[in-house]
Scaffold this active site. Structure first.
Site, short mmCIF file in Angstrom:
data_model
loop_
_atom_site.label_atom_id
_atom_site.label_comp_id
_atom_site.label_asym_id
_atom_site.label_seq_id
_atom_site.Cartn_x
_atom_site.Cartn_y
_atom_site.Cartn_z
N ASP A 257 0.86 -1.18 0.00
CA ASP A 257 0.00 0.00 0.00
C ASP A 257 0.90 1.23 0.00
OD1 ASP A 257 -1.75 2.06 0.43
OD2 ASP A 257 -2.61 1.27 2.28
N ASP A 401 -17.69 4.07 -0.52
CA ASP A 401 -16.43 3.74 0.16
C ASP A 401 -16.74 3.43 1.63
OD1 ASP A 401 -13.64 3.58 0.76
OD2 ASP A 401 -13.23 4.97 -0.87
N ASP A 514 -10.58 -3.61 -1.41
CA ASP A 514 -9.43 -2.69 -1.36
C ASP A 514 -8.52 -3.10 -0.20
OD1 ASP A 514 -7.81 -0.51 -1.85
OD2 ASP A 514 -9.29 1.00 -1.26
N ARG A 585 -7.46 -3.99 -5.59
CA ARG A 585 -6.23 -3.21 -5.71
C ARG A 585 -5.02 -4.13 -5.74
NH1 ARG A 585 -4.77 1.57 -1.52
NH2 ARG A 585 -4.17 -0.20 -0.22
N ASP A 601 -3.96 4.58 -5.90
CA ASP A 601 -4.16 5.96 -5.43
C ASP A 601 -3.26 6.93 -6.19
OD1 ASP A 601 -5.92 4.85 -3.65
OD2 ASP A 601 -4.49 4.75 -2.02
N HIS A 659 -12.98 8.65 -9.27
CA HIS A 659 -12.84 8.42 -7.83
C HIS A 659 -11.96 9.51 -7.25
CE1 HIS A 659 -12.80 6.42 -4.05
NE2 HIS A 659 -11.61 5.88 -4.16
#
Length: 925
Positions: A257, A401, A514, A585, A601, A659
């Site tokens: 991440d 979300d 996610d 993701r 992101d 998004h």
């Protein structure tokens, strides 16, 4: 939640909005096995094949491989290994090397392959002079040199295409027991454990990683003779063609991440797909490194002109066309598939034959998705939905979300903000729209939360190094993580998606997984510690270290197991009737069988818009065709021009979703000036006009395994100019897209491969390459249709794709030099699996000087569509016919024709042919 935990989570959010802190993530020199193995470059490999042990049975050669003590004249055998070479269908080979008698079983990646690979035949030709020669049924030869061990794979022309262990970097670190030190003369060291640096533990920043099995890394080098470039091994941000790594770190594959990741980097981010392709004018080949542990990959391209390649070329006497690669993984076995090509399409198909294709998605998922972190309540969702109608912008789904949940406890709803979720969903579905909600794998450690209580009581969580439930931190605060490797846990998790267990959901509520790298805010490199424990099926006599897998063995696979459990749940909740849509993701080999992917992101900057193209191309050739990026950028706020260009680019990428971050300014299309809203509307409508073209491409992908979004070199492998191009791409073999990715652009340079012509889709003006300068205004999206293709369109764009099901088609025919063209069209109900019961239409469309035909290509398949043919547009017509007649169901109808002489376009109006049955249009001159 404790105050310090709130501070931790808040700090993580703040850090995420600023530039990524590279110090949080390892370099090769900070990764113990990479630092240890990367310098390993012996002059001669220690590994030798025992010729007397060779056995060929069916499609497999098995033998013993040994390492020899080079300093010992008696040639003492140090370690023994089990070696296998398998010939597989479709020109693929598999090479495996494992310890013959390991101290503990070594981990073999479990879920990447789509079932057991299909066997081919393997024949032993000779075994002389220290070499073994074999051949598969297609004629690919393999030459194995016994000492030192080397494998050469020859193409059908008898030329060496792939070499393993040419550079003697094969290595399998044998597992060994940790022993007590021998007491020295002074008594020091008595009863102390062997603590050789990095062998039994490692430390990164404040994180200590115990390594109870010790070092167990594997390495293998690969040589690609005659290759100009190598591609693949996503997910990275430095372009489609991979670069030489000698001046810095190798490419890293380790799902992480990485908030606001940086561009032009070989750092690891969310995905790890260890497949690499090599291409040059002679051939395309590939290798798939079947390993789910942390992996580093070095690349040396001798054609790049870097210092290392220049020295090699000097020694070898000239420019050398060759690319070397080396795969290093922390654990597992050597398990490499060799894909013999020989075209790019062949190699891409060989990979998807191993790991699977993207199943036919529900049709709505190819439309436009509107998302934000977060639409805060039901009134907000209703307002967004209604404004798309007010501003006449098509849209197929609204996403929620994490804030929709009750205090970030998944499978629940916030009873204040979302008190009537079923009613909210029904309001969307009445318009043909869907809802997508997020469910992440971190489970809030909240007393009374049913999921946490069950997982704690039943032992369903991943364990820490001491065998206790692992506790990390993520959005809910204190969290634990389901151990999906345990089939009982996966079954329990899948059942949470049943309608009775997740009230408010229906078949029209789809899912987003996610943070499934897995993301752990307070973990090493923002992920789970490597010495956490995962379920391993019990085996008689195995206990202790042999009774579980460590997270280091399975890390890159964790998200895949999460996806499989979710996908199973979505299928089971409706008894397998409806196709689910799922977004992830984290990415690994095989992810495409369950989920679409996005590039994570990103940031509202022009450079990130440009990067979305090579990132999705890399994922597409690695099996993940259903790819897109956050339209507008997740972080920051895109000004009007950037937002316009992003919509225009994304409308021609497979997954199309806007998004944005919770702290960014709202940016729904109507919140921009009216002129910008109109441009966004136009981009979305272009997408919906081509929705059946997209749907057909995805159906064909399920059949042939080829990417939907394709690099130019796939169809033009003999044009070296296409090899490095990654700022434009093909959709199927029909459309070429060149997004505008720079501010203030008044023109773009476009490379048009092949002989042409390529027709501008807006004007039907033909162009021939190889290079043109295309003027662009803010409303122009440079897209070209290849001469010789037919593209289906629906010009009556409605608020959602479901409402267009019976609308008429326009067929755009772009003629080649022979006045001919071909295309295809797929139609079904768009949401169920009834197509597997032959309830679909797959039609082939052909245009020639004398007739145009529409024939059903799948025998026995039919579908009662109400769609009909409204118009045929023929671009590039040289001699207009005097008349045209439609023939269908035994009837003939004269057709109206209009010839536009300015751009040589012929239009046939209202043939009114049903798309459910064959038809023919004949021309008279």
């Amino acid at each position: 939640m404790k105050v310090w935990a709130l501070v931790l989570v808040a700090a993580f959010v703040i850090i995420g909005i600023s530039a990524v802190d590279k110090n949080k993530f390892k370099t090769c020199s900070q990764s113990g096995f990479c630092k240890r193995l990367r310098p390993f470059k012996p002059e001669k490999s220690q590994y030798s094949l025992n010729l007397d042990s060779i056995l060929v049975h069916g499609n497999v050669l098995s033998a013993e491989v040994v390492t020899i003590d080079a300093a010992d004249e008696k040639r003492t055998v140090l370690w023994k290994y089990a070696f296998k070479l398998s010939a597989l269908a479709d020109g693929t080979f598999r090479v495996e090397l494992d310890e013959a008698d390991p101290l503990y079983p070594r981990y073999r990646t479990q879920l990447a392959l789509d079932g057991e690979p299909k066997a081919d035949g393997l024949k032993l030709i000779s075994k002389d002079d220290g070499k073994v020669i074999l051949v598969n049924t297609q004629g690919h030869k393999v030459i194995i040199t016994s000492e030192p061990l080397k494998l050469e794979f020859l193409d059908l022309n008898g030329e060496v295409a792939v070499v393993l262990n040419e550079n003697s970097q094969l290595l399998v670190e044998p597992l060994r027991a940790r022993r007590e030190k021998v007491e020295d003369e002074d008594g020091d060291g008595a009863n102390q454990l062997d603590d050789e640096e990095g062998t039994w533990s490692e430390t990164f920043q404040s994180h200590h990683d115990s390594k109870p099995r010790g070092n167990e890394a594997v390495s293998l080098d690969v040589v690609f003779p005659d290759a100009d470039h190598v591609y693949g091994i996503p997910e990275h941000t430095d372009g489609l063609a991979l670069k030489t790594t000698t001046s810095g770190d190798p490419y890293r594959l380790y799902n992480l991440d990485v908030f606001e990741y940086i561009l032009d980097s070989r750092m690891a981010i969310y995905g790890s797909v260890p497949v690499m392709y090599a291409h040059g004018p002679k051939r395309t080949v590939g290798v798939f490194w079947h390993n789910s542990a942390e992996t580093w990959i070095d690349v040396v391209n001798y054609g790049e002109g870097n210092v290392v390649s220049s020295l090699v070329n000097l020694v070898t006497g000239g420019q050398k066309k060759r690319v070397d690669a080396r795969f290093l993984s922390e654990s597992g076995i050597v398990d490499m598939f060799v894909l013999m090509g020989s075209t790019p399409g062949d190699a891409f198909r060989q990979y998807t034959a191993l790991t699977g294709t993207t199943p036919l998605p529900p049709k709505f998922s190819l439309g436009y998705h509107q998302c934000r972190w977060n639409y805060m309540d039901e009134a907000d969702v209703r307002s967004v939905d209604e404004n798309f109608d007010v501003h006449d912008i098509p849209m197929d789904s609204i996403w929620l979300d994490i804030e929709y949940t009750n205090k970030k406890m998944y499978f629940t709803w916030d009873v204040v903000k979302f008190p009537r979720p079923a009613e909210m969903v029904a309001n969307l579905t009445a318009k043909g729209r869907k809802m997508v909600v997020i469910v992440d794998p971190h489970i809030k450690r909240e007393p009374g939360y049913f999921l946490h209580e069950d997982a704690t009581e039943l032992g369903y969580y991943v364990k820490d190094r001491d065998g206790k439930d692992y506790e990390g931190w993520c959005w809910p605060g204190s969290s634990s993580y389901p151990d999906f490797f345990n089939p009982v846990v996966s079954r329990y998790y899948s059942d949470r998606y049943r309608f009775e267990n997740f009230p408010g959901t229906s078949k029209d509520v789809h899912l987003w997984n996610d943070m499934n790298e897995p993301s752990v805010f307070n973990g090493p490199e923002v992920t789970m510690p490597k010495d956490c424990r995962h379920y391993k099926p019990p085996q008689d006599g195995l206990e202790g270290l042999a009774a579980y897998w460590e997270h280091r063995h399975v890390h890159n696979e964790y998200g895949l197991w999460n996806l499989r459990a979710t996908n199973t749940g979505l299928l089971d909740r409706a008894d397998g009737v409806y196709r689910p849509f799922l977004l992830t993701r984290a990415v690994f080999a095989g992810t495409q069988r369950y989920s679409a992917v996005w590039t994570g992101d990103n940031t509202a900057e022009w450079s990130f818009l440009a990067a979305s193209v090579p990132m999705c191309l890399s994922l597409a050739i690695a099996g993940n065709s259903f790819c897109g990026s956050d339209v507008g950028g997740f972080f920051k706020y895109p000004e009007a021009e950037l937002m316009t260009r992003w919509y225009q680019a994304a409308a021609f990428q497979p997954f199309f979703r806007a998004h944005s971050h919770i702290e960014t300014k709202r940016r729904e299309p109507w919140l921009y000036p009216a002129a910008t809203t109109a441009l966004i509307r136009d981009a979305n409508r272009k997408r919906y006009a081509l929705l059946d073209f997209w749907y057909t491409l995805f159906y064909e992908h399920t059949v042939d395994g080829l990417p939907v979004m394709r690099p130019l070199f796939q169809h033009y492998p003999d044009e070296p100019a296409t090899y490095p191009i990654d700022d434009q791409y093909l959709l199927g073999d029909a459309l070429l897209v060149k997004p505008v990715t720079t501010a203030g652009a008044s023109s773009v340079e476009v490379y048009l491969p092949g002989d042409g012509p390529w027709y501008d889709v807006d004007t039907y003006v033909p162009h021939k390459g190889p290079r043109i300068t295309q003027p662009v205004t803010i409303s122009k999206i440079p897209v070209y249709q290849r001469g010789g293709t037919i593209v289906p369109r629906r010009e009556r764009v409605r608020r959602s794709s479901a409402l267009m099901a019976d609308d008429p088609f326009t067929l755009v025919v772009a003629l080649d030099a022979n006045n001919s063209a071909r295309g295809s069209l797929y139609i079904d109900d768009g949401e169920t699996y009834e197509y597997k019961n032959n309830k679909y239409i797959y039609a082939k469309i052909e245009f020639g000087p004398d007739e145009m035909t529409y024939t059903l290509a799948s025998e026995g398949a039919q579908y009662p569509t109400g769609a009909w043919l409204e118009r045929v547009v023929v671009a590039g017509i040289r001699a207009a016919p005097r008349s045209a007649r439609l023939q269908q169901d035994g009837r003939q109808t004269a057709l109206q024709m209009t010839l536009h002489k300015g751009n040589d376009v012929l239009v046939l109006r209202k043939p009114a042919a049903s798309m459910a049955r064959p038809w023919t249009i004949t021309f008279a001159y």
